[in-house]
Write a protein that holds these residues in place. Structure first.
Motif, PDB file in Angstrom:
ATOM      1  N   ILE A 193       1.199  -0.994  -0.050  1.00  0.00           N
ATOM      2  CA  ILE A 193       0.100   0.115   0.345  1.00  0.00           C
ATOM      3  C   ILE A 193       0.857   1.445  -0.137  1.00  0.00           C
ATOM      4  O   ILE A 193       1.718   1.067   0.712  1.00  0.00           O
ATOM      5  CB  ILE A 193      -0.518  -0.293   1.116  1.00  0.00           C
ATOM      6  CG1 ILE A 193      -1.870  -0.878   1.143  1.00  0.00           C
ATOM      7  CG2 ILE A 193      -1.998   1.606   1.606  1.00  0.00           C
ATOM      8  CD1 ILE A 193      -2.907  -1.483   2.741  1.00  0.00           C
ATOM      9  N   PRO A 194       0.145   2.371  -0.796  1.00  0.00           N
ATOM     10  CA  PRO A 194       1.987   3.574  -0.965  1.00  0.00           C
ATOM     11  C   PRO A 194       1.898   3.910   0.981  1.00  0.00           C
ATOM     12  O   PRO A 194       0.918   4.083   1.394  1.00  0.00           O
ATOM     13  CB  PRO A 194       0.488   4.821  -1.586  1.00  0.00           C
ATOM     14  CG  PRO A 194      -0.362   3.689  -2.487  1.00  0.00           C
ATOM     15  CD  PRO A 194      -0.710   2.365  -2.135  1.00  0.00           C
ATOM     16  N   GLU A 195       2.205   4.672   1.116  1.00  0.00           N
ATOM     17  CA  GLU A 195       3.295   5.387   2.284  1.00  0.00           C
ATOM     18  C   GLU A 195       2.145   6.353   2.626  1.00  0.00           C
ATOM     19  O   GLU A 195       1.444   7.300   1.461  1.00  0.00           O
ATOM     20  CB  GLU A 195       4.958   6.236   2.211  1.00  0.00           C
ATOM     21  CG  GLU A 195       5.156   6.717   3.125  1.00  0.00           C
ATOM     22  CD  GLU A 195       6.028   7.451   3.351  1.00  0.00           C
ATOM     23  OE1 GLU A 195       6.036   8.045   4.149  1.00  0.00           O
ATOM     24  OE2 GLU A 195       7.054   6.778   2.337  1.00  0.00           O
ATOM     25  N   LEU A 250      -5.384   7.893  -0.637  1.00  0.00           N
ATOM     26  CA  LEU A 250      -5.087   6.862  -1.006  1.00  0.00           C
ATOM     27  C   LEU A 250      -5.517   6.111  -1.989  1.00  0.00           C
ATOM     28  O   LEU A 250      -4.748   4.927  -2.581  1.00  0.00           O
ATOM     29  CB  LEU A 250      -4.924   6.537   0.574  1.00  0.00           C
ATOM     30  CG  LEU A 250      -3.157   5.145   0.594  1.00  0.00           C
ATOM     31  CD1 LEU A 250      -2.109   5.954   0.565  1.00  0.00           C
ATOM     32  CD2 LEU A 250      -4.003   4.367   2.023  1.00  0.00           C
ATOM     33  N   ALA A 251      -6.725   6.734  -2.251  1.00  0.00           N
ATOM     34  CA  ALA A 251      -7.391   5.269  -2.892  1.00  0.00           C
ATOM     35  C   ALA A 251      -6.966   5.917  -4.479  1.00  0.00           C
ATOM     36  O   ALA A 251      -7.211   4.730  -5.490  1.00  0.00           O
ATOM     37  CB  ALA A 251      -9.278   5.645  -2.653  1.00  0.00           C
ATOM     38  N   PHE A 252      -6.590   7.493  -4.112  1.00  0.00           N
ATOM     39  CA  PHE A 252      -6.325   8.106  -5.817  1.00  0.00           C
ATOM     40  C   PHE A 252      -4.885   7.094  -6.096  1.00  0.00           C
ATOM     41  O   PHE A 252      -4.950   6.609  -7.161  1.00  0.00           O
ATOM     42  CB  PHE A 252      -6.175   8.711  -6.152  1.00  0.00           C
ATOM     43  CG  PHE A 252      -5.996   9.479  -7.834  1.00  0.00           C
ATOM     44  CD1 PHE A 252      -6.866   9.888  -8.142  1.00  0.00           C
ATOM     45  CD2 PHE A 252      -4.143   9.604  -7.478  1.00  0.00           C
ATOM     46  CE1 PHE A 252      -6.168  10.193  -9.840  1.00  0.00           C
ATOM     47  CE2 PHE A 252      -4.765  10.511  -8.756  1.00  0.00           C
ATOM     48  CZ  PHE A 252      -4.610  10.549  -9.823  1.00  0.00           C
ATOM     49  N   LEU A 253      -3.770   6.712  -5.074  1.00  0.00           N
ATOM     50  CA  LEU A 253      -2.438   6.222  -5.527  1.00  0.00           C
ATOM     51  C   LEU A 253      -2.464   4.779  -5.587  1.00  0.00           C
ATOM     52  O   LEU A 253      -1.799   4.772  -6.433  1.00  0.00           O
ATOM     53  CB  LEU A 253      -1.904   6.346  -4.062  1.00  0.00           C
ATOM     54  CG  LEU A 253      -1.664   7.907  -3.802  1.00  0.00           C
ATOM     55  CD1 LEU A 253      -0.749   8.492  -2.660  1.00  0.00           C
ATOM     56  CD2 LEU A 253      -0.733   8.669  -5.097  1.00  0.00           C
ATOM     57  N   GLY A 257      -4.921  14.227   3.652  1.00  0.00           N
ATOM     58  CA  GLY A 257      -6.155  14.498   3.083  1.00  0.00           C
ATOM     59  C   GLY A 257      -7.228  14.465   3.164  1.00  0.00           C
ATOM     60  O   GLY A 257      -8.120  14.900   3.348  1.00  0.00           O
ATOM     61  N   GLN A 258      -7.420  12.908   4.424  1.00  0.00           N
ATOM     62  CA  GLN A 258      -8.776  12.873   4.017  1.00  0.00           C
ATOM     63  C   GLN A 258      -9.688  11.742   5.742  1.00  0.00           C
ATOM     64  O   GLN A 258      -8.190  11.589   5.883  1.00  0.00           O
ATOM     65  CB  GLN A 258      -9.063  11.237   2.791  1.00  0.00           C
ATOM     66  CG  GLN A 258      -8.500  11.620   1.307  1.00  0.00           C
ATOM     67  CD  GLN A 258     -10.223  12.921   1.245  1.00  0.00           C
ATOM     68  OE1 GLN A 258     -10.926  12.389   1.085  1.00  0.00           O
ATOM     69  NE2 GLN A 258      -9.426  13.670  -0.018  1.00  0.00           N
ATOM     70  N   PRO A 259     -10.126  11.770   5.372  1.00  0.00           N
ATOM     71  CA  PRO A 259     -10.529  11.538   7.079  1.00  0.00           C
ATOM     72  C   PRO A 259     -10.299   9.655   7.403  1.00  0.00           C
ATOM     73  O   PRO A 259     -10.365   9.086   6.539  1.00  0.00           O
ATOM     74  CB  PRO A 259     -12.164  11.047   7.400  1.00  0.00           C
ATOM     75  CG  PRO A 259     -12.846  12.186   6.512  1.00  0.00           C
ATOM     76  CD  PRO A 259     -11.891  12.505   5.248  1.00  0.00           C
ATOM     77  N   GLY A 260      -9.476   9.395   8.595  1.00  0.00           N
ATOM     78  CA  GLY A 260      -8.776   8.282   8.572  1.00  0.00           C
ATOM     79  C   GLY A 260      -8.930   7.961  10.041  1.00  0.00           C
ATOM     80  O   GLY A 260      -8.983   8.543  11.209  1.00  0.00           O
ATOM     81  N   LEU A 318      -5.023   3.520   9.168  1.00  0.00           N
ATOM     82  CA  LEU A 318      -6.077   3.407   8.168  1.00  0.00           C
ATOM     83  C   LEU A 318      -7.181   4.388   7.666  1.00  0.00           C
ATOM     84  O   LEU A 318      -6.911   5.366   8.159  1.00  0.00           O
ATOM     85  CB  LEU A 318      -7.431   2.611   9.120  1.00  0.00           C
ATOM     86  CG  LEU A 318      -6.734   1.729  10.729  1.00  0.00           C
ATOM     87  CD1 LEU A 318      -6.982   2.090  11.568  1.00  0.00           C
ATOM     88  CD2 LEU A 318      -8.254   0.711  10.632  1.00  0.00           C
ATOM     89  N   ALA A 319      -6.863   4.360   6.420  1.00  0.00           N
ATOM     90  CA  ALA A 319      -7.578   5.234   5.450  1.00  0.00           C
ATOM     91  C   ALA A 319      -8.795   4.671   5.182  1.00  0.00           C
ATOM     92  O   ALA A 319      -8.272   2.839   4.587  1.00  0.00           O
ATOM     93  CB  ALA A 319      -6.793   5.096   4.556  1.00  0.00           C
ATOM     94  N   PHE A 320      -9.831   4.558   3.918  1.00  0.00           N
ATOM     95  CA  PHE A 320     -10.884   4.601   4.057  1.00  0.00           C
ATOM     96  C   PHE A 320     -11.493   5.489   2.709  1.00  0.00           C
ATOM     97  O   PHE A 320     -10.950   6.088   2.170  1.00  0.00           O
ATOM     98  CB  PHE A 320     -11.682   5.017   4.889  1.00  0.00           C
ATOM     99  CG  PHE A 320     -11.657   4.507   6.124  1.00  0.00           C
ATOM    100  CD1 PHE A 320     -12.202   3.788   6.463  1.00  0.00           C
ATOM    101  CD2 PHE A 320     -10.915   5.135   7.198  1.00  0.00           C
ATOM    102  CE1 PHE A 320     -11.951   3.037   8.378  1.00  0.00           C
ATOM    103  CE2 PHE A 320     -10.246   4.818   8.456  1.00  0.00           C
ATOM    104  CZ  PHE A 320     -11.092   3.823   9.097  1.00  0.00           C
ATOM    105  N   GLU A 321     -12.127   4.582   2.128  1.00  0.00           N
ATOM    106  CA  GLU A 321     -13.203   5.306   0.720  1.00  0.00           C
ATOM    107  C   GLU A 321     -14.098   4.510   0.934  1.00  0.00           C
ATOM    108  O   GLU A 321     -14.789   3.519   0.898  1.00  0.00           O
ATOM    109  CB  GLU A 321     -12.708   4.211  -0.578  1.00  0.00           C
ATOM    110  CG  GLU A 321     -13.132   4.849  -1.714  1.00  0.00           C
ATOM    111  CD  GLU A 321     -13.093   3.906  -3.125  1.00  0.00           C
ATOM    112  OE1 GLU A 321     -11.826   4.061  -3.735  1.00  0.00           O
ATOM    113  OE2 GLU A 321     -13.646   2.679  -3.356  1.00  0.00           O
ATOM    114  N   VAL A 322     -15.132   5.992   1.174  1.00  0.00           N
ATOM    115  CA  VAL A 322     -16.138   6.293   1.373  1.00  0.00           C
ATOM    116  C   VAL A 322     -16.946   6.662   0.514  1.00  0.00           C
ATOM    117  O   VAL A 322     -17.230   7.213  -0.367  1.00  0.00           O
ATOM    118  CB  VAL A 322     -16.602   6.913   2.669  1.00  0.00           C
ATOM    119  CG1 VAL A 322     -18.273   7.117   2.744  1.00  0.00           C
ATOM    120  CG2 VAL A 322     -15.744   7.004   3.979  1.00  0.00           C
TER     121      VAL A 322
END
Length: 312
Positions: A96-98, A130-133, A269-272, A285-289
């Motif tokens: 997973i990207p950094e 992160l979703a874009f990366l 840049g996103q809620p995590g 933890l990163a999320f795609e909503v």
């Protein structure tokens, strides 16, 4: 044999400030191309090494130092992307990207723990979530470079062609192919406040071990992916399905150490969320909503990718 100094070699370089001012732009470009800030820093360092390896006369002859630096950085990243693919084939588990924290939390991981230089900061916009990366990772190196340079950084296809080593028409096709992939994969945008609320509700349900509440927050077809890099414990294969993820997270809550805390933080840049143990960040933890449900969760546990998340 006596070697004479080049004319003006002992004078301060009048373009030094202009050259160093390009560093932040180069870091931004390289991070989006490589998905790793450590690798981005190395790529930019190599770019400047090549600049200063030239004679003063050679540097003075370059009409646009910024364009020259971007071209070289792009080529360095293109080469690194090719070798990175080979390295990731032997990576333990998922790669997973950094993840990046907010600017105020940034820590330099190279020479001890100090606040990052502003020139090393990455602009946190939609092209760095992160979703874009992760989506960029599915592209070929040439597609990724063409798309990022043209669609994100607004370089012409003639400039992209010089970096990729293909014709402008071929680069246009590469970017077009990447663009179609992005449009097909990107979900409809959920307002930022709503995303933050969903992540907050997930945190509370996780802390409580409330399986029903977790299931209600997860898309039935949700996926959870972890990256431990073979260094720390992490599930090696993606967990598919909202119910399976909910049960797995409830089990994690049951097993968590008493000194572990969950914090709401901005990730790229996103809620995590961040899990800390003894004040040290051990998981990000990163999320795609999508809509009102969580569609993807990325769990980064590899300590090499978390060095900028903990103050020392």
């Amino acid at each position: 044999m006596t070697t004479r100094s080049e004319p003006g070699q002992d004078r301060p370089d009048p373009g030094l400030e202009a050259i160093t001012s390009e560093r932040r732009q180069l870091i931004n470009l390289a991070y989006r191309l490589l998905g790793s800030l450590a690798e981005a820093e190395d790529a930019v360092q190599e770019t400047y090494t090549r600049w200063y390896a030239m004679s003063r006369q050679q540097r003075d002859a370059i009409r646009s130092p910024g364009a020259w630096l971007t071209t070289v950085a792009g080529r360095v990243c293109l080469n690194l992307l090719g070798s990175a693919r080979a390295r990731r084939e032997t990576y333990v588990g998922e790669w997973i990207p950094e993840p990046l924290p907010e600017h105020t939390e940034w820590i330099s991981g190279r020479q001890g723990f100090t606040m990052a230089d502003p020139a090393d900061r990455v602009t946190l916009d939609e092209s760095v979530d992160l979703a874009f990366l992760v989506l960029l990772e599915s592209m070929t190196p040439a597609e990724r470079v063409a798309f990022v340079l043209h669609d994100v950084f607004c370089h012409s296809f003639a400039e992209v062609a010089e970096i990729v080593g293909r014709t402008p028409a071929a680069c246009r096709q590469l970017a077009s192919s990447a663009r179609r992939r992005v449009r097909a994969s990107r979900p409809a945008t959920t307002p930022a406040a709503q995303r933050a609320g969903i992540v907050r509700d997930f945190k509370q349900a996780w802390e409580a071990g409330d399986i029903d509440a977790l299931i209600g927050l997860l898309d039935p077809d949700a996926t959870a992916i972890a990256d431990g890099g073979g260094v720390v414990t992490a599930f090696l294969h993606p967990i598919e399905g909202g119910e399976r993820i909910a049960h797995a997270w409830a089990e994690l809550a049951r097993r968590r150490p008493g000194d572990m805390t969950f914090l709401e933080r901005t990730v790229n840049g996103q809620p995590g969320l961040v899990a800390q143990q003894g004040g040290v960040t051990v998981t990000v933890l990163a999320f795609e909503v999508t809509g009102d449900r969580i569609r993807r969760i990325w769990v980064i546990r590899n300590p090499e990718k978390l060095r900028r998340w903990t103050r020392g």
